[in-house]
Structure formats: structure tokens, C-alpha cells
Design an enzyme around this catalytic site. Structure first.
Site, short mmCIF file in Angstrom:
data_model
loop_
_atom_site.label_atom_id
_atom_site.label_comp_id
_atom_site.label_asym_id
_atom_site.label_seq_id
_atom_site.Cartn_x
_atom_site.Cartn_y
_atom_site.Cartn_z
N MET A 199 0.86 -1.14 -0.23
CA MET A 199 -0.03 0.14 0.18
C MET A 199 0.90 1.35 0.05
SD MET A 199 -1.37 0.10 4.07
CE MET A 199 -1.38 1.67 4.41
N TYR A 200 2.08 1.22 0.13
CA TYR A 200 2.94 2.40 0.21
C TYR A 200 3.18 3.12 -1.13
CZ TYR A 200 4.50 1.19 5.16
OH TYR A 200 4.49 0.53 6.28
N PRO A 201 3.39 4.43 -1.19
CA PRO A 201 3.81 5.27 -0.12
C PRO A 201 2.50 5.83 0.76
CG PRO A 201 3.90 6.29 -2.16
CD PRO A 201 3.61 4.98 -2.51
N GLY A 249 2.04 1.05 -4.53
CA GLY A 249 2.95 0.12 -4.66
C GLY A 249 4.44 0.67 -5.20
#
Length: 167
Positions: free
Chosen positions: A53-55, A64
Site C-alpha cells: 500500500m506504500y507510499p 506500490g
């Protein structure tokens, strides 16, 4: 001065410090992210943390990207894969992040497998060293009344056997 190492698990030696990448691709540009990764690696940090789920803050347009940046850094710097320990995470159910696997209702084997495959594809890597659930699925019994969360996680053994995740 090099960061000390310790054994996190049998056969898994990590630096006492772990660099998180949750800002890579949002607050940090690609060059800034590479600079931070270079500095950490050169100081002896071999342990890096990311998540599908980042950033943050989470947005469909950037989801991603932190994993992607990490994978690009490994390839561009020609760092042997066995010199770094990569931890990443599967996102649990969320009514807010519908762009991640349609906002899964639960962490079942299908969603976990899809998350692993997508993370590996984004990073262009063959395996993940340490795989984690980002936050718990508090409603496992709603999706699978006959299974506990432990049983669902137990199904992840297949991924270990396929060598997609190591821990």
C-alpha cells in the site's frame, strides 16, 4: 561505523536498524529515495521494510511505488539479492483503498497470493524475505466461520514451498 547485526530467525541475520520506505514515491522522489537507500546500505543496514500500500498517504496513483523504487535500486546498484533482507506486507481489508485488489473483504489465500505476486512483480524479484500482515483482519470469522486467522495464515505454507517468501 557499521550497524550491528543480529539473528532475527534461524538463517535470517538483519541489521539492528531497518529502513522503512513508506515515504518513497510520495514525500521522497526517486533520486532522494536512492540516496537514502545508498546511505543506509553503506552504513551497514541490510534490512528494508515496504508494503503493497506504500507510499503514504495512500492513493491509487502511487500505490506500490515504494516497492517499485526498492526493486529499481537493487537492480540499478547491482546489489546481490542475498545482501539485503526485504520485508513487505499485505494490506488487510479496507473500505478506503478499493484500488488494492478491489478493497478485499478479507485476507484469504486468494488475496494473499495476489498480493505476493503483485509485490514480486513490482519489485521484479523472485522472493520476499519476511512477509507480514499489515493490519489484522478482525472479521476472519465473517468470511470463513470455520477457520481462524491462524488457519488462513497456515495456508501460506504453499508460498514458502514455492520459494516466493522465505519467512
Amino acid at each position: 561505523m557499521s550497524v550491528p547485526l543480529f539473528d532475527l530467525a534461524p538463517g535470517l541475520t538483519v541489521s539492528r536498524l531497518c529502513l522503512g520506505t513508506m515515504t518513497f514515491g510520495e514525500q521522497n522522489t526517486l533520486p532522494q529515495s536512492f540516496h537514502l537507500l545508498d546511505e543506509a546500505f553503506n552504513a551497514g543496514i541490510n534490512f528494508f521494510d515496504s508494503a503493497e500500500m506504500y507510499p503514504i498517504p495512500q492513493r491509487a496513483e502511487t500505490q506500490g511505488r515504494s516497492e517499485e523504487y526498492f526493486g529499481r535500486w537493487i537492480r540499478q546498484r547491482k546489489i546481490p539479492r542475498d545482501r539485503v533482507v526485504l520485508a513487505t506486507k499485505v494490506a488487510g481489508p479496507s473500505g478506503q483503498m478499493t484500488w488494492i485488489r478491489g478493497g478485499p473483504e478479507c485476507l484469504d489465500a486468494r488475496n494473499i497470493k495476489k498480493a505476493i505476486d503483485c509485490s514480486l512483480q513490482r519489485m521484479r524479484m523472485d522472493y520476499i524475505d519476511l512477509y507480514q500482515i499489515h493490519w489484522p483482519d478482525r472479521f476472519v470469522c465473517r468470511c470463513y466461520p470455520f477457520l481462524s486467522l491462524l488457519a488462513v495464515v497456515g495456508r501460506m505454507v504453499v508460498f514458502f514451498e514455492l520459494k516466493k517468501i522465505c519467512r
